[in-house]
Design an enzyme around this catalytic site. Structure first.
Site: not given
Ligand code: AMP
Length: 189
Positions: A13, A88, A127, A133, A144
């Site tokens: 994404k 989400r 990654r 990370r 996840r």
């Molecule tokens: P991402 O980079 O989008 O994979 O997000 C990394 C982490 O940030 C996720 O695993 C969640 O812990 C948190 N996170 C990101 N977006 C959201 C969201 N819309 N709602 C809740 N937690 C989020």
């Protein structure tokens, strides 16, 4: 143009949104990046979010919505945006609908990137090796993916019912996937 990028963690994404951003001249708004920024700056929000993120769980709906609302109010988002990582869960999808109705900026299209879990585990392992990370650790990625299947995947059906969902095969060379994404966005908008 108002676009939501949807898909499992590691489905590409962020990469695809970054490429599309220059095509349409609108900002790429990633709630994950915004949260990582808060963690890095040590803000109150970052302190609350850090452990939850490292465990691969979802940060509270209320905290993320407030942060997103502030970001969407910035001037560069007036002509549109590419949202990545939000919504989400179904509560977030409802909240986003209400927020966008209030600011009179309805979504044009929701692009769902389809990538099988095995490919995702492989990408996140790469990654993890490159960026370190914590939530790309293979055990956390499995968690996840489970959170995605339970809480996030139902959001696709929600958008399918609104007629805004377009599904794209996210497996292949970067340029191939980008071309599919662009075609999907153009056909839907
Ligand atoms: P991402 O980079 O989008 O994979 O997000 C990394 C982490 O940030 C996720 O695993 C969640 O812990 C948190 N996170 C990101 N977006 C959201 C969201 N819309 N709602 C809740 N937690 C989020």
């Amino acid at each position: 143009m108002r676009i939501v990028f949807f898909g499992a963690p590691g489905s590409g994404k962020g990469t695809q949104a970054t490429l599309l951003k220059s095509t349409f001249g609108i900002p790429h708004i990633s709630t994950g990046d915004l949260l990582r920024g808060h963690v890095a700056r040590g803000t109150a929000l970052g302190l609350k979010a850090k452990a939850v993120m490292e465990a691969g769980q979802l940060v509270s709906d209320e905290l993320v919505l407030g942060m997103l609302e502030d970001r969407l109010a910035e001037a560069d988002a007036a002509p549109g945006f590419i949202l990545d990582g939000y919504p989400r869960n179904l509560a977030q999808a409802d909240a986003l609908g209400a927020l966008l109705a209030r600011i009179d900026q309805p979504l044009d299209v929701v692009v769902k990137l389809n990538v099988p879990n095995e490919a995702i585990l492989e990408r996140c392992a790469k990654r993890f090796a490159a960026e370190g990370r914590k939530d790309d650790n293979p055990d956390v990625v499995r968690g996840r993916l489970a959170v995605y299947a339970e809480q996030t995947a139902p959001v696709a059906a929600f958008y399918a019912r609104t007629g805004k969902l377009v599904e794209v095969d996210g497996v292949g060379e970067l340029a191939e996937v980008s071309a599919r994404v662009l075609a999907a966005v153009r056909s839907a908008a």
